[in-house]
Design an enzyme around this catalytic site. Structure first.
Site, PDB file in Angstrom:
ATOM      1  N   ARG A 265     -28.820 -10.590  -4.292  1.00 33.25           N
ATOM      2  CA  ARG A 265     -28.639  -9.922  -3.260  1.00 33.25           C
ATOM      3  C   ARG A 265     -27.554 -10.292  -2.548  1.00 33.25           C
ATOM      4  NH1 ARG A 265     -33.994  -9.227  -3.664  1.00 33.25           N
ATOM      5  NH2 ARG A 265     -34.686  -7.202  -4.622  1.00 33.25           N
TER       6      ARG A 265
ATOM      7  N   LYS B  10     -12.541  -6.136  -0.820  1.00 37.26           N
ATOM      8  CA  LYS B  10     -12.797  -5.149  -1.866  1.00 37.26           C
ATOM      9  C   LYS B  10     -13.197  -6.024  -2.941  1.00 37.26           C
ATOM     10  CE  LYS B  10     -10.410  -0.913  -0.766  1.00 37.26           C
ATOM     11  NZ  LYS B  10      -9.210   0.105  -1.374  1.00 37.26           N
TER      12      LYS B  10
ATOM     13  N   GLU C 212       4.179  -6.088  -3.790  1.00 38.18           N
ATOM     14  CA  GLU C 212       3.172  -5.723  -2.708  1.00 38.18           C
ATOM     15  C   GLU C 212       3.756  -6.621  -1.375  1.00 38.18           C
ATOM     16  OE1 GLU C 212       0.533  -3.882  -2.800  1.00 38.18           O
ATOM     17  OE2 GLU C 212      -0.090  -3.848  -5.098  1.00 38.18           O
TER      18      GLU C 212
ATOM     19  N   LYS D 214      -1.969  -7.482   6.265  1.00 36.47           N
ATOM     20  CA  LYS D 214      -3.349  -7.102   5.543  1.00 36.47           C
ATOM     21  C   LYS D 214      -4.661  -7.309   6.426  1.00 36.47           C
ATOM     22  CE  LYS D 214      -5.822  -5.870   1.574  1.00 36.47           C
ATOM     23  NZ  LYS D 214      -5.955  -5.953   0.002  1.00 36.47           N
TER      24      LYS D 214
ATOM     25  N   GLU E 231     -11.912   1.459   5.139  1.00 34.87           N
ATOM     26  CA  GLU E 231     -11.125   2.446   4.736  1.00 34.87           C
ATOM     27  C   GLU E 231     -11.639   3.855   5.181  1.00 34.87           C
ATOM     28  OE1 GLU E 231      -9.236   1.622   0.899  1.00 34.87           O
ATOM     29  OE2 GLU E 231      -8.214   3.623   0.737  1.00 34.87           O
TER      30      GLU E 231
ATOM     31  N   ARG F 253      -6.512   1.818   6.863  1.00 37.77           N
ATOM     32  CA  ARG F 253      -6.286   0.966   5.664  1.00 37.77           C
ATOM     33  C   ARG F 253      -5.459   1.646   4.521  1.00 37.77           C
ATOM     34  NH1 ARG F 253     -10.825  -3.350   3.409  1.00 37.77           N
ATOM     35  NH2 ARG F 253      -9.800  -4.002   1.558  1.00 37.77           N
TER      36      ARG F 253
ATOM     37  N   ASN G 127      -1.638   1.753   0.685  1.00 37.39           N
ATOM     38  CA  ASN G 127      -1.621   2.508  -0.487  1.00 37.39           C
ATOM     39  C   ASN G 127      -0.088   3.143  -0.698  1.00 37.39           C
ATOM     40  OD1 ASN G 127      -4.104   2.127  -1.960  1.00 37.39           O
ATOM     41  ND2 ASN G 127      -5.108   3.266  -0.478  1.00 37.39           N
TER      42      ASN G 127
ATOM     43  N   HIS H  94       1.340   3.715  -4.068  1.00 39.26           N
ATOM     44  CA  HIS H  94       0.292   3.597  -5.090  1.00 39.26           C
ATOM     45  C   HIS H  94      -0.180   4.882  -5.661  1.00 39.26           C
ATOM     46  CE1 HIS H  94       0.192  -0.446  -3.546  1.00 39.26           C
ATOM     47  NE2 HIS H  94      -1.121  -0.708  -4.410  1.00 39.26           N
TER      48      HIS H  94
ATOM     49  N   HIS I 296      -0.479   4.855  -9.396  1.00 42.35           N
ATOM     50  CA  HIS I 296      -1.577   4.838  -9.986  1.00 42.35           C
ATOM     51  C   HIS I 296      -1.361   5.679 -11.295  1.00 42.35           C
ATOM     52  CE1 HIS I 296      -4.149   3.322  -6.606  1.00 42.35           C
ATOM     53  NE2 HIS I 296      -3.849   2.157  -7.337  1.00 42.35           N
TER      54      HIS I 296
ATOM     55  N   HIS J 210       0.391  -3.660 -12.750  1.00 43.57           N
ATOM     56  CA  HIS J 210       0.241  -2.825 -11.232  1.00 43.57           C
ATOM     57  C   HIS J 210       1.602  -2.783 -10.305  1.00 43.57           C
ATOM     58  CE1 HIS J 210      -1.820  -1.166  -7.996  1.00 43.57           C
ATOM     59  NE2 HIS J 210      -1.595  -2.079  -7.218  1.00 43.57           N
TER      60      HIS J 210
HETATM   61  N1  LIG Z   1      -9.816  -6.275  -4.223  1.00 46.17           N
HETATM   62  C1  LIG Z   1      -8.453  -5.577  -4.058  1.00 46.17           C
HETATM   63  O1  LIG Z   1      -8.317  -5.457  -2.876  1.00 46.17           O
HETATM   64  C2  LIG Z   1      -7.272  -5.684  -4.751  1.00 46.17           C
HETATM   65  C3  LIG Z   1      -6.189  -5.298  -4.441  1.00 46.17           C
HETATM   66  C4  LIG Z   1      -5.106  -5.363  -5.509  1.00 46.17           C
HETATM   67  C5  LIG Z   1      -5.444  -5.575  -6.857  1.00 46.17           C
HETATM   68  N2  LIG Z   1      -6.872  -5.930  -7.257  1.00 46.17           N
HETATM   69  C6  LIG Z   1      -7.007  -6.089  -8.817  1.00 46.17           C
HETATM   70  O2  LIG Z   1      -6.182  -7.147  -9.031  1.00 46.17           O
HETATM   71  C7  LIG Z   1      -6.215  -7.151 -10.253  1.00 46.17           C
HETATM   72  C8  LIG Z   1      -4.776  -7.638 -10.645  1.00 46.17           C
HETATM   73  O3  LIG Z   1      -4.755  -9.093 -10.349  1.00 46.17           O
HETATM   74  P1  LIG Z   1      -3.534  -9.957 -10.790  1.00 46.17           P
HETATM   75  O4  LIG Z   1      -2.193  -9.239 -10.777  1.00 46.17           O
HETATM   76  O5  LIG Z   1      -3.745 -11.235 -10.229  1.00 46.17           O
HETATM   77  O6  LIG Z   1      -3.725 -10.037 -12.389  1.00 46.17           O
HETATM   78  P2  LIG Z   1      -4.732 -11.089 -13.333  1.00 46.17           P
HETATM   79  O7  LIG Z   1      -5.785 -11.434 -12.623  1.00 46.17           O
HETATM   80  O8  LIG Z   1      -4.857 -10.540 -14.639  1.00 46.17           O
HETATM   81  O9  LIG Z   1      -3.625 -12.325 -13.504  1.00 46.17           O
HETATM   82  C9  LIG Z   1      -2.529 -12.221 -14.274  1.00 46.17           C
HETATM   83  C10 LIG Z   1      -2.204 -13.274 -15.293  1.00 46.17           C
HETATM   84  O10 LIG Z   1      -1.896 -14.143 -14.590  1.00 46.17           O
HETATM   85  C11 LIG Z   1      -2.630 -15.287 -15.281  1.00 46.17           C
HETATM   86  N3  LIG Z   1      -2.677 -16.350 -14.191  1.00 46.17           N
HETATM   87  C12 LIG Z   1      -3.338 -16.540 -13.129  1.00 46.17           C
HETATM   88  N4  LIG Z   1      -2.740 -17.640 -12.114  1.00 46.17           N
HETATM   89  C13 LIG Z   1      -1.960 -17.926 -12.897  1.00 46.17           C
HETATM   90  C14 LIG Z   1      -1.134 -19.282 -12.612  1.00 46.17           C
HETATM   91  N5  LIG Z   1      -1.216 -19.829 -11.509  1.00 46.17           N
HETATM   92  N6  LIG Z   1      -0.276 -19.479 -13.783  1.00 46.17           N
HETATM   93  C15 LIG Z   1      -0.299 -18.960 -14.934  1.00 46.17           C
HETATM   94  N7  LIG Z   1      -0.779 -17.787 -15.111  1.00 46.17           N
HETATM   95  C16 LIG Z   1      -1.621 -17.353 -14.337  1.00 46.17           C
HETATM   96  C17 LIG Z   1      -3.894 -14.630 -15.092  1.00 46.17           C
HETATM   97  O11 LIG Z   1      -4.967 -15.396 -16.216  1.00 46.17           O
HETATM   98  C18 LIG Z   1      -3.608 -13.423 -15.876  1.00 46.17           C
HETATM   99  O12 LIG Z   1      -3.175 -13.561 -17.491  1.00 46.17           O
HETATM  100  C19 LIG Z   1      -6.388  -5.895 -10.806  1.00 46.17           C
HETATM  101  O13 LIG Z   1      -7.749  -5.799 -11.540  1.00 46.17           O
HETATM  102  C20 LIG Z   1      -6.474  -5.146  -9.614  1.00 46.17           C
HETATM  103  O14 LIG Z   1      -7.350  -4.015  -9.762  1.00 46.17           O
HETATM  104  C21 LIG Z   1      -7.768  -5.976  -6.302  1.00 46.17           C
HETATM  105 ZN   LIG Z   2      -1.623  -2.544  -4.930  1.00 48.09          ZN
END
Ligand SMILES: NC(=O)c1ccc[n+]([C@@H]2O[C@H](COP(=O)([O-])OP(=O)(O)OC[C@H]3O[C@@H](n4cnc5c(N)ncnc54)[C@H](O)[C@@H]3O)[C@@H](O)[C@H]2O)c1
Ligand SMILES: [Zn+2]
Length: 361
Positions: A123, A145, A187, A229, A239, A243, A247, A250, A254, A267
């Protein structure tokens, strides 16, 4: 020791610091105040553990806690219930308790999954974000999130859950693949466009340095993006309204991601192109001037992001946008730009949306 900047996320008793700077993964004193129990579980993946796992374990060693590392497969395809269960199994096997701190070491995928595991294991246990992608540092690690994907929808299962701290090591970005860096810059550009015209000017002037992974430029970009942010999230944690400005780009983005199949475009790439489309719609609806639209498009192209949308067909785009989580009762909500730093959230006439779609491919 190199300089460090701290941005505070003001959320009352859930407030937390975001530390930003080069070499932070290795600094013991940044973790120490946030770890109360006797054990720590690092959650990372097969790509990031070999790069930064040892530095993190070395920083934690002086704390004298039991440290476990859970290494997950890499990729968005693994952001699912099965992998989440792998985290729970490892925590139970290691007899992790209510005070065990989880540390997410990786990009947004690791951060989202670890955060959700922390929200639900017994929990709720404390967690720390150590984001290693630019996207995770400027976006996903801030705001609380967390979640996983379901076969029927992205990010559909999750919780709002805030970390104890975010430790954003700018040095880790040096090993990022160029496409991932550009996706994070998308972003950053979004932040300037929606909230801060001076920051937008700064990004325009510094885009070559950002593309080159210059640590000073990246530190400023992460700091300003986190400040914006954090203030938006502090005003609207769950949100309810404000917030939604985050987007920008987006709604179209999306649709591109879903329409091409997830993973085809990153993304951030889809958001880059989506911002060009949203700016086009903003001009058509008389809210934005043509010069600003051109500036935004030029900056997105300079960040090596796509500015031409994939030809999915207007009907398909509109269908995809109608099922987006942010649509309300089937009405598509667009975040439109009115000058840099100002947005307006509104529906739009079908003809204008179709004109934008026709002009964007
Ligand atoms: N929670 C939120 O508010 C929020 C906001 C935006 C996106 N997201 C989520 O985030 C995710 C995308 O995140 P991302 O773009 O970081 O992708 P990711 O976590 O897949 O990382 C991208 C790639 O880079 C690699 N990597 C990470 N750090 C590295 C480094 N320092 N050197 C070399 N390689 C490295 C990872 O292993 C992966 O292969 C999605 O699932 C999305 O839904 C969440
Ligand atoms: Zn985004």
């Amino acid at each position: 020791m190199s300089a460090m900047i701290t941005v505070n996320v003001e959320l009352g008793d859930r407030a937390y610091p975001i530390h930003i700077g080069a070499g932070l993964i290795g600094r013991t004193e940044l973790y120490a105040p946030h770890i109360a129990g006797s054990s720590i579980a690092i959650v990372t993946n097969t790509t990031v553990d070999p790069l930064y796992g040892d530095a993190l374990r070395a920083a934690l060693a002086p704390l004298g806690k039991k440290v476990t590392t859970i290494v997950l497969p890499d990729g968005e395809a693994h952001k699912n219930l099965e992998t989440l269960n792998q985290i729970f199994s490892a925590l139970l096997t290691e007899r992790a308790d209510r005070k065990t701190t989880l540390i997410a070491l990786g990009g947004g995928v690791i951060g989202d999954m670890t955060g959700f595991a922390a929200a639900s294991y017994m929990r709720g246990v404390p967690f720390i974000q150590v984001p290693t992608t630019l996207l995770a540092q400027v976006d996903s690690s801030v705001g609380g999130k967390t979640g996983i994907n379901h076969p029927l929808g992205k990010n559909m299962i999750g919780a709002f859950y805030q970390p104890q701290a975010v430790i954003a090591d700018i040095g880790a970005l040096q090993t990022l693949p160029p496409r991932e860096l550009a996706a994070g810059i998308a972003e950053v550009i979004k932040t300037g466009a929606i909230a801060d015209s001076e920051f937008f000017d700064w990004i325009e002037a510094n885009i070559p340095a950002l593309n080159d992974c210059d640590p000073t430029a990246l530190t400023h970009a992460v700091k300003r993006s986190c400040e914006v942010k954090a203030s938006v999230v502090a005003a609207d944690e769950r949100e309810g309204g404000l917030r939604a400005i985050l987007n920008f780009g987006h709604t179209f983005g999306h649709a591109i991601e879903a329409g091409l199949g997830y993973g085809e475009w990153l993304h951030g790439e889809a958001v880059g192109c989506g911002m060009v489309m949203a700016a086009d719609l903003s001009v058509r609806l008389g809210r934005l001037d043509e010069t600003s639209r051109e500036r935004l498009t030029r900056l997105i192209a300079a960040a090596k992001l796509p500015v031409k949308a994939p030809a999915l067909g207007a009907d398909r785009y509109i269908d995809l946008m109608k099922v987006d989580k942010k649509a309300e009762a089937g009405e598509i909500k667009f975040i439109l730009l009115e000058r840099f730093g100002n947005t307006k959230i509104t529906g739009a006439p079908d003809e204008a949306v179709r004109a934008t779609l026709a002009a964007s491919v």
